[in-house]
Design an enzyme around this catalytic site. Structure first.
Site, PDB file in Angstrom:
ATOM      1  N   ALA A 163      -5.923   0.207   5.671  1.00  0.00           N
ATOM      2  CA  ALA A 163      -6.092   1.313   4.721  1.00  0.00           C
ATOM      3  C   ALA A 163      -7.592   1.546   4.569  1.00  0.00           C
ATOM      4  O   ALA A 163      -8.308   0.717   4.003  1.00  0.00           O
ATOM      5  CB  ALA A 163      -5.461   0.976   3.382  1.00  0.00           C
ATOM      6  N   ARG A 216       4.172  -8.116   4.423  1.00  0.00           N
ATOM      7  CA  ARG A 216       2.953  -8.322   5.215  1.00  0.00           C
ATOM      8  C   ARG A 216       2.191  -9.507   4.642  1.00  0.00           C
ATOM      9  O   ARG A 216       2.505 -10.014   3.568  1.00  0.00           O
ATOM     10  CB  ARG A 216       2.052  -7.071   5.168  1.00  0.00           C
ATOM     11  CG  ARG A 216       1.605  -6.708   3.769  1.00  0.00           C
ATOM     12  CD  ARG A 216       0.381  -5.816   3.728  1.00  0.00           C
ATOM     13  NE  ARG A 216       0.128  -5.295   2.386  1.00  0.00           N
ATOM     14  CZ  ARG A 216      -0.431  -5.979   1.401  1.00  0.00           C
ATOM     15  NH1 ARG A 216      -0.798  -7.235   1.566  1.00  0.00           N
ATOM     16  NH2 ARG A 216      -0.628  -5.415   0.217  1.00  0.00           N
ATOM     17  N   GLY A 224      -0.735  -2.678   8.611  1.00  0.00           N
ATOM     18  CA  GLY A 224      -1.986  -2.367   9.281  1.00  0.00           C
ATOM     19  C   GLY A 224      -3.185  -2.259   8.371  1.00  0.00           C
ATOM     20  O   GLY A 224      -3.530  -3.210   7.673  1.00  0.00           O
ATOM     21  N   CYS A 251      -6.994  -7.274  -3.311  1.00  0.00           N
ATOM     22  CA  CYS A 251      -6.835  -8.368  -2.348  1.00  0.00           C
ATOM     23  C   CYS A 251      -7.001  -9.733  -2.995  1.00  0.00           C
ATOM     24  O   CYS A 251      -7.260 -10.735  -2.323  1.00  0.00           O
ATOM     25  CB  CYS A 251      -7.820  -8.206  -1.175  1.00  0.00           C
ATOM     26  SG  CYS A 251      -7.634  -6.619  -0.324  1.00  0.00           S
TER      27      CYS A 251
END
Length: 234
Positions: free
Chosen positions: A175, A88, A173, A191
């Site tokens: 979380a 992803r 997707g 992140c």
């Protein structure tokens, strides 16, 4: 265009097992699209929305920096956590008990062909859900996901997002921290962002636990409205 979306509730499921399942659904949709193009057929493509909770796991997106994982293999084992490099977008994130993880496997050609709009809709679904709990959530410019107190020293992320798309078919997707153990975020630079914290819905509301199914009902309601879709519960 098929705007029906099948909702799949997987309960608590191993990350790799769920990833493999996503890939199966994703590839099935891609195969139909390839067949339609090659054979000039008009077969409908399916859409899915997977809800799952994972055991403790850290995942690193294809553009991520491994240095943002602050544990070695031995320390991961001591924490009862696993680690995967995945396909992803985005950097490193954590999944675990107390999170609602959602994986939409959508053929965006059934809805709209705009990945930017798709991400904004996922964020809006969470923003609208949090508003029902009296929380003002926002986007943070240049940082995908949903945040509280953006632009202040107290900015904190409550929902992370990272997706993959091919031929307008999506996977991976969001979380959403509902009753998450925030201590697990201390083992990463979430992140890849050094100076911002993370939070969870129960912490923001000052409660020990928020009913997860209650939150899912709100998420599904906003998801269906935003995508003008019909959700089919399995």
């Amino acid at each position: 265009m098929n705007k029906a979306i099948k909702v799949l509730e997987l309960g608590q499921r191993d990350y790799k097992e769920t990833w493999d399942f996503q890939e199966e659904l994703f590839q099935k949709v891609l195969n139909i699209k390839v067949q339609n193009r090659r054979e000039s057929t008009d077969l409908a493509t399916e859409n899915h929305l997977i809800f799952v909770e994972h055991p403790h796991v850290y995942t690193l997106g294809k553009s991520g920096d491994l240095a943002n994982l602050l544990l070695d293999e031995k320390q991961l084992a001591e924490k009862g956590a696993t680690f995967y490099k995945i396909n992803r977008g985005g950097d490193i994130t954590y999944h675990g008990p107390g999170q609602i993880v959602g994986y939409p496997i959508l053929d965006l050609e059934n809805f709209f062909t705009d990945i930017h709009k798709y991400l904004r809709f996922l964020e809006e679904m969470v923003i609208l859900t949090l508003a029902e709990y009296g929380l003002k959530a926002e986007r943070s410019e240049g940082e995908t996901g949903v945040w509280l107190d953006v632009g202040t020293p107290f900015a904190r992320k409550i929902c992370a997002m990272g997706v993959r798309a091919s031929r307008w078919v999506t996977m991976h997707g969001f979380a959403f921290n509902v009753n998450a153990d925030l201590g697990y975020f201390d083992n990463i630079v979430p992140c890849g962002i050094q100076d911002k914290a993370v939070t969870s819905l129960n912490v923001e509301l000052g409660k020990a636990e928020i009913p997860v199914e209650e939150v899912k009902v709100k998420l599904k309601k906003h998801f269906a409205k935003l995508f003008e879709a019909k959700l089919m519960e399995s």
